[in-house]
Structures are given as C-alpha cells and as structure tokens.
Write an enzyme that holds these catalytic residues in place. Structure first.
Site, short mmCIF file in Angstrom:
data_model
loop_
_atom_site.label_atom_id
_atom_site.label_comp_id
_atom_site.label_asym_id
_atom_site.label_seq_id
_atom_site.Cartn_x
_atom_site.Cartn_y
_atom_site.Cartn_z
N GLY A 94 -21.04 2.77 -7.16
CA GLY A 94 -22.30 3.43 -7.39
C GLY A 94 -23.46 3.91 -5.55
O GLY A 94 -23.39 2.26 -4.62
N LEU A 111 -26.34 3.80 -5.02
CA LEU A 111 -27.39 2.54 -5.02
C LEU A 111 -26.80 1.66 -4.92
O LEU A 111 -27.27 0.19 -4.40
CB LEU A 111 -28.90 3.00 -6.21
CG LEU A 111 -29.68 2.14 -5.66
CD1 LEU A 111 -30.45 1.70 -4.31
CD2 LEU A 111 -30.55 1.86 -6.88
N THR A 137 -24.59 8.37 -15.84
CA THR A 137 -24.91 9.75 -14.92
C THR A 137 -24.88 10.72 -15.26
O THR A 137 -25.45 11.36 -14.33
CB THR A 137 -25.16 9.42 -13.64
OG1 THR A 137 -23.78 8.97 -13.01
CG2 THR A 137 -26.12 7.64 -13.53
N TYR A 164 -29.94 11.69 -21.13
CA TYR A 164 -29.45 11.19 -20.06
C TYR A 164 -31.17 10.16 -19.96
O TYR A 164 -31.28 8.92 -20.16
CB TYR A 164 -29.28 12.35 -18.62
CG TYR A 164 -30.12 10.77 -17.54
CD1 TYR A 164 -28.84 9.86 -17.71
CD2 TYR A 164 -30.42 11.06 -16.81
CE1 TYR A 164 -28.63 8.82 -16.64
CE2 TYR A 164 -30.51 10.43 -15.50
CZ TYR A 164 -30.15 9.46 -15.25
OH TYR A 164 -30.42 8.56 -14.13
N LYS A 215 -32.45 6.48 -20.42
CA LYS A 215 -33.30 5.82 -19.71
C LYS A 215 -34.50 5.12 -20.34
O LYS A 215 -34.55 4.04 -19.57
CB LYS A 215 -33.18 6.29 -18.74
CG LYS A 215 -31.96 7.01 -17.57
CD LYS A 215 -30.96 5.74 -17.44
CE LYS A 215 -31.70 4.90 -15.86
NZ LYS A 215 -30.96 3.54 -15.86
N TRP A 233 -33.24 12.24 -7.23
CA TRP A 233 -32.17 13.26 -6.56
C TRP A 233 -31.77 12.35 -5.39
O TRP A 233 -31.47 12.05 -4.52
CB TRP A 233 -33.48 14.65 -5.51
CG TRP A 233 -33.93 15.25 -6.58
CD1 TRP A 233 -33.95 15.30 -7.73
CD2 TRP A 233 -34.65 16.24 -6.17
NE1 TRP A 233 -34.71 16.23 -8.23
CE2 TRP A 233 -34.60 17.13 -6.84
CE3 TRP A 233 -34.66 17.16 -4.98
CZ2 TRP A 233 -35.87 18.45 -7.06
CZ3 TRP A 233 -35.01 18.81 -4.97
CH2 TRP A 233 -35.73 19.26 -5.62
#
Length: 292
Positions: free
Chosen positions: A10, A12, A62, A125, A129, A150
């Site tokens: 991903g 990050l 996600t 979602y 989380k 974002w």
C-alpha cells in the site's frame, strides 16, 4: 531496532519501509500473503522468526463502500486482525503503531476533533477501525494510535492521481465541497512514524498535512500546481451519493502531536508540489526502463 511494517504493497507501508531503510534501520515490509491478518497462527510464526522490536501496522481493509456489504471481512481484518496483532506485540514485547482514521468520529460540526472527542463512526469501515483502536488500547501499554485522512502516495491509487487522469480528458469537473479535511502525503507521514517509534511517547495522535480544504479546493490546487487549465465546479455530496456515508467534517486537532514535541507535517499545498515531482520522476524512470 527491528521494525515490521504491514501493508507494504500500500501507499503508506511502501513509504515507511523506504524511510526506515534511508535511516539504515533494520526493517521488513510484509503483505497479506506473508502476513495474513485473518490467520493468527501464520502471524505468530512470522513474529517468532523475525522478532521485531516495533510494528507499524499500515495494512487494512480500506474499500469503504464495499465494506457496507462485506462487514464480516472488514471487521475480520481491521478489528479482529488488529487485536490478534496487538496480542502478538504484547507477547513479543514490541511497540505497536496502529494507523487509524478520521472516520471514527461522527463527521459533523466545524471544529477540529480532539484525540479524545466522542466517537460515533457512521460507516462500517469507521466502525471496524474504531474496534481496532479499542483492541490496541485494551491489550497494550506501548502503543501509538495515529489517525490520518485523505491519503496520497506514490504506491497506489489516490485522489491526486485520479484528478490528473481526469484532467487529461476533461476541461471541467464537478467536485464535492461540503466535506472538509486535510490531505496526508505518505512520504511526510512516514518521516513522523519513523521518529515516533524511536520514542516512548505513547498515546493517540492525529497526523495529516497542515491546513484544511474541501475536495473541490484540493482538486483545484492539484490542477494549478500541475499547470492544467481545468475548471472545478463545487457541488454538494448529494450530487455523488455513495454506499457508505462520508463525514462532512474530517478536521482533526494536532494538539497532542505538538505537546509531545513531534514536528507537524508540512502544509498540504507544499505536499502536493513534492508529490507531483515524485510522480514525474517515477514516469521518467518507467520511460527509461521501457527503452532498455
């Protein structure tokens, strides 16, 4: 330190591994193939073999809209998988960074949410989380919960890339303007997370690029910096109904970050400029590779 980064495929996770490598730290990035969050036994075997002193948990389900119809999978990954990983971090005496989201808040009002503001996620979602956050807090003492929003980075799809692509075939676009928040450039966030794991300043933080904007303002700035003459017309969220409810207020306070002495991320406009340079560099590399 020996750092394990989940979600390496991903945006990050990719940038965290690069940042830690640049600092000459021992790091290993894992994907869901090697480190499936729904298989506690497989995760334990990996932890036993690698024995990390810190885990940066970037991996997550996600697909926000799909989660509304796939709650079981979303919760299995984001809630139960995170809880299983937290127990492993406890067993192997590893610090844990859990990446969370502004979606844990109700998304109303206009004030930036404090880290301890009441939680009331409006979609599956966000609920998953938040359940992950609660598990980490119940199981561990040595944790960092970092809420972001974002997100954009070099290793995946994101709003910036989508706008640039649409700008190639459209002279005008309509973009929602009643959702306000902050973009987060993963290169900038990775720097903060690398700093964070080298401290004992445990707790809950908000980490995005500085400044607030609407999606329409975000889009307009992308086109301005890219030198693209695209007209952006602001519209309400009702013009683009989605399966999952999106928050109108994604503003988050950075007070806890400042009080802990961590550096705030650069302004979001500055981040766009550096990301566009990174995209151009990647394009040049791909062209050179294609030429042999």
């Amino acid at each position: 330190m020996r750092v394990l980064v989940t979600g390496v495929t991903g945006q990050l996770g990719h940038d965290c591994v690069i940042e830690l490598q640049d600092r000459d730290m021992e790091v290993r990035g894992v994907s869901s193939k090697e480190f499936p969050l729904t298989d506690a036994g497989a995760m334990r075997r990996y932890m036993e073999a690698y024995r990390p002193t810190a885990v940066i948990h970037c991996a997550a389900y996600t697909a926000v809209d799909r989660a509304e119809d796939d709650k079981e999978t979303c919760m299995a990954v984001n809630a139960e998988g995170t809880a299983a990983l937290a127990r492993l971090c406890r067993d192997f005496h590893a610090k844990m960074v859990y990446i969370s989201t502004d979606y844990v808040f109700p998304g109303d009002g206009t004030e930036p949410y404090a880290v301890d503001a009441p939680k009331d996620p409006k979609n599956v979602y966000g609920q998953s989380k938040l359940a992950g956050e609660e598990a980490v807090q119940q199981i561990l003492k040595r944790y960092f919960i970092v809420r972001i929003s974002w997100v954009f980075g070099i290793n995946g799809k994101n709003f910036v890339r989508t706008m640039l692509k649409l700008g190639q075939t459209h002279k005008a676009l309509t973009v929602v303007d009643d959702q306000i928040g902050s973009p987060t450039y993963t290169r900038d966030l990775a720097v903060l997370l690398a700093d964070m794991i080298q401290t004992e300043k445990y707790g809950v933080y908000h980490a995005t690029n500085e400044g607030f904007c609407s999606w329409a303002e975000f889009a307009a700035e992308i086109f301005r910096q890219a030198g693209m003459d695209i007209k952006v017309t602001p519209v309400p969220s009702s013009a683009y109904p989605t399966r999952a409810v999106r928050p109108h207020n994604s503003r988050m306070s950075k007070k806890s970050l400042r009080e802990a002495g961590f550096s705030l991320l650069p302004r979001w406009q500055d981040a766009i400029g550096r990301y566009l340079i990174e995209l151009e560099s990647l394009k040049e590399q791909e062209e050179m590779a294609a030429q042999g």
